[in-house]
Design an enzyme around this catalytic site. Structure first.
Site, mmCIF file in Angstrom:
data_model
loop_
_atom_site.group_PDB
_atom_site.id
_atom_site.type_symbol
_atom_site.label_atom_id
_atom_site.label_comp_id
_atom_site.label_asym_id
_atom_site.label_seq_id
_atom_site.Cartn_x
_atom_site.Cartn_y
_atom_site.Cartn_z
ATOM 1 N N GLU A 244 15.359 57.780 35.906
ATOM 2 C CA GLU A 244 14.945 56.911 37.008
ATOM 3 C C GLU A 244 15.271 55.458 36.679
ATOM 4 O O GLU A 244 14.755 54.893 35.712
ATOM 5 C CB GLU A 244 13.435 57.056 37.240
ATOM 6 C CG GLU A 244 12.889 56.097 38.286
ATOM 7 C CD GLU A 244 11.374 56.089 38.363
ATOM 8 O OE1 GLU A 244 10.835 55.297 39.157
ATOM 9 O OE2 GLU A 244 10.736 56.869 37.628
ATOM 10 N N ASP B 183 9.310 57.626 35.426
ATOM 11 C CA ASP B 183 8.088 56.926 35.038
ATOM 12 C C ASP B 183 6.857 57.786 35.285
ATOM 13 O O ASP B 183 6.844 58.638 36.179
ATOM 14 C CB ASP B 183 7.942 55.625 35.834
ATOM 15 C CG ASP B 183 9.014 54.600 35.478
ATOM 16 O OD1 ASP B 183 9.628 54.734 34.406
ATOM 17 O OD2 ASP B 183 9.227 53.670 36.274
ATOM 18 N N ASP C 295 4.213 57.416 36.902
ATOM 19 C CA ASP C 295 3.449 56.826 38.001
ATOM 20 C C ASP C 295 3.756 57.599 39.276
ATOM 21 O O ASP C 295 4.445 58.625 39.259
ATOM 22 C CB ASP C 295 3.766 55.334 38.156
ATOM 23 C CG ASP C 295 5.249 55.064 38.412
ATOM 24 O OD1 ASP C 295 5.993 56.018 38.740
ATOM 25 O OD2 ASP C 295 5.672 53.897 38.296
ATOM 26 N N ASP D 163 5.665 56.825 41.900
ATOM 27 C CA ASP D 163 7.087 56.856 42.244
ATOM 28 C C ASP D 163 7.838 57.857 41.371
ATOM 29 O O ASP D 163 8.709 58.590 41.842
ATOM 30 C CB ASP D 163 7.713 55.463 42.088
ATOM 31 C CG ASP D 163 7.394 54.556 43.274
ATOM 32 O OD1 ASP D 163 7.003 55.091 44.320
ATOM 33 O OD2 ASP D 163 7.537 53.328 43.129
#
Length: 654
Positions: free
Chosen positions: A438, A511, A513, A515
């Protein structure tokens, strides 16, 4: 040089071989293996009922990770075996390759093919008790696995089968405790068992399966009790899978028939979606890689529907027939075959190889489907199926050019991978890894920190297209998806060829998180819908970056969840430095290598599919158009205060 003599040859008696090499019998001693020994007992009860004996199996989860399985079948034979001189119960639970499912006389078909089920469960249990109700009497026999002189004896009978009193019914009850010396602290999962029982109930509409969780909350108990029984069988199964999709017609098409001891039943329903989803079984065993029965089903559908389209004038004289894929666009189908002498192919034993299965399925489905399409009551359903096929055929030509481009290596590599893919120098695909990363920043660090011999890096600039909501032409227009297709070299959908895979480990690195979770979900959706063998054959992994870095003096500790952080803080004492990584881009190349890419220290989680029907349903829930089912699922299952999605094993995991 050590002498090698006859005295050095080990002779494993009874069930000792199972405990010595449990992976040979149950695949793994992890959570999947724990549930496998339960499936062996449950499947025995289901086989009884599916062959016409009894109608109910009850599974009760007890404290101390014990479980009880009770059926109302005929009951295991209690008389003495003529050759072994022990009861039929003791034979079944102590002898490998022993059972009544080999000669096809006592069972028309069975899921237990190898005669090792009950004995393997006994071998890997701390203790096991069998109660048999048969001929108006109750009998009981106990088994255990004691440690004698430092060695464990597996599944030893504690005396002979005993008469316990009178019985008013028949059946078998097995209660056992999996051995912690084999499975460690693994525990039975309510949802895992519920999914298995629900599937079995769909496949066998005469059966009632009950799951009762009597465990205390501290032992993982849910307090739930559910009963699974579906009068509609496969039709109910298809409706369950399509529950959160928009169906073209309300009632699934259902056909069934037999040739001798060979029986097939199938149900299918079309949705407004674009991907096909055919789920097949042989004797209640999922055939995730398909096989001859699926080929027969597809051939029959294509032939009968094309014949009717031409007969009804949908296809004019000079028009070419629709392709099978046109009829299967948006189709959800379940195909279940019951047969004898099953032959599976492949390492995973998940593909049916019997040639006669194709012939029989094609003949039965053709005859029954032809009857269906010619019924007046079927007119509306058939018209919608043909309209869907015609629309798919019109789209196919526009997609064809995009597919041709995706197959031409040079044009795609030059167009989309220049400046993107940092390939590795190694030429052996089985040793090579592709990290799909990412963001450009993290991608840059990964390119610098990697092992250039075996590790390739493909950064993603933005989020790829959600394949659940897009047609093939839109998917192939997406630059990020095209880059992934080009890098892997396998092609997609009907053109997919696993033999051409350039990297045997495909590692999604995003990540920790929201997203990052969304990107992982989008990529897994694409792989599941259009490159499913990458998942079923074990090539897709999730990389796990750390969330925290603690430093004190020359000591550095990386923590992968809040629990590890608290432990590290306690060990560090005072005056330590704490860094919270907000994303992969905050790591320099050395940190990314040390924590996330180094095979000797990293943590990877392999993505697998144990229940194709449930996987399809969950992808629709999370990635489809309907908002309310997604909100409800997230509300019920998400824990927003917990970040340990994966647990880092000690010493790393490849």
């Amino acid at each position: 040089m050590t002498e090698y003599k006859a005295k050095d040859i080990q002779v494993l008696e009874g069930l000792d071989a199972v405990r010595m090499r449990p992976g040979m019998y149950i695949g793994t001693t992890g959570n999947k293996g724990l549930h496998h020994i339960l499936w062996e007992i449950i499947d025995n009860g289901i086989d009884e009922i599916a062959n016409g004996f009894g109608n109910k199996v009850e599974v009760t989860l007890l404290n101390d990770n014990c479980v009880r399985v009770a059926d109302n079948g005929r009951g295991i034979p209690v008389d003495k075996h003529p050759k072994l001189g022990i009861s039929g119960v003791e034979v079944v639970f102590t002898q490998l390759h022993a059972g009544a499912k080999f000669d096809n006389e006592n069972y028309s078909f069975s899921g237990g093919l190898h005669g090792v089920g009950a004995s393997v469960t006994n071998a890997l249990s701390e203790w096991l008790t069998v109660e048999v109700r048969k001929g108006g009497s109750i009998y009981r026999q106990d088994f255990h696995s004691p440690e004698i002189n430092g060695k464990i004896k597996s599944g030893v009978a504690l005396g002979e089968l005993k008469y316990m009193g009178k019985a008013s019914d028949s059946g078998t009850t097995v209660t056992f405790k999996p051995d912690e010396r084999v499975f460690g602290k693994e525990v039975f999962g309510y949802q895992t068992i519920a999914s298995r029982l629900r599937e079995a109930a769909f496949l066998n509409k005469t059966i009632t399966l009950v799951l009762d969780d009597q465990r205390l909350p501290l032992e993982g108990g849910t307090g739930k009790k559910e009963s699974f029984h579906y009068e509609g069988g496969l039709c109910d199964f298809v409706k369950y899978i399509n529950e959160e999709k928009d169906s073209l017609y309300p009632k699934p098409v259902y056909v069934e028939g037999s040739i001798g001891n060979f029986r097939v039943e199938a149900a299918f329903q079309h949705t407004t979606g674009y991907t096909e989803n055919i789920i097949s079984y042989v004797n209640n065993i999922p055939t995730t890689d398909g096989g001859t029965h699926e080929i027969g089903f597809k051939s029959a559908c294509t032939k009968v529907l094309n014949d009717f389209a031409r007969k009804s004038g949908v296809l004019k004289d000079k028009m070419a027939n629709f392709l099978g894929e046109d009829f299967r666009e948006g189709m959800t189908a379940v195909v279940s075959v019951k047969m004898q002498n099953v032959q599976f192919e492949g390492q995973t034993k998940a593909r049916l190889g019997n040639i006669e299965a194709k012939t029989n399925v094609e003949q039965i489905i053709s005859d029954k489907l032809e009857e269906f399409v010619n019924l007046k009551s079927s007119k509306s359903t058939v018209e919608k199926i043909l309209d869907k096929a015609a629309s798919a055929a019109r789209t196919r030509e526009s997609v064809r050019k995009a597919k041709e481009i995706s197959r031409k290596k040079n044009s795609i590599d030059n167009a989309t991978l220049v400046g993107k893919l940092a390939s590795c120098t190694g030429k052996k695909a089985e040793l090579n890894e592709l990290f799909i990363v990412e963001g450009d920043s993290a991608g840059g660090s990964a390119k610098q920190g990697r092992d250039r011999t075996t590790q390739a890096i493909l950064p993603l600039k933005g989020k790829p297209l959600n394949a659940e909501k897009a047609t093939m032409d839109k998917i192939l227009d997406n630059e990020e998806i095209r880059s992934i297709i080009s890098a892997l070299g396998t092609g997609i959908d009907e053109d997919f060829d696993l033999e051409n895979l350039k990297y045997h480990k495909i590692i999604i690195l995003a990540d920790a998180d929201q997203d990052g979770a969304h990107i992982r979900a989008i990529l897994l959706t694409f792989f599941f819908r259009y490159m499913r063998p990458l998942i079923t054959e074990g090539h897709i992994y999730m990389g796990m970056p750390p969330l925290y870095k603690l430093t004190k003096g020359d000591k550095t500790v990386y923590c992968y969840d809040d629990a590890e952080l608290e432990t590290a803080r306690a060990e560090m004492g005072r005056n330590y430095g704490l860094q919270r990584f907000k994303g992969l881009g905050e790591m320099n190349p050395e940190q990314l290598w040390e924590t996330t890419m180094n095979p000797a220290a990293r943590a990877l989680t392999r993505v697998t599919v144990e229940d194709a029907a449930m996987a399809d349903k969950r992808i629709t829930t999370l990635m489809g158009d309907k908002v309310e089912p997604r909100k409800q699922y997230i509300y019920e299952h998400a824990n927003f205060n917990k970040v340990d999605n994966f647990k880092k094993p000690a010493g790393g995991n490849n």
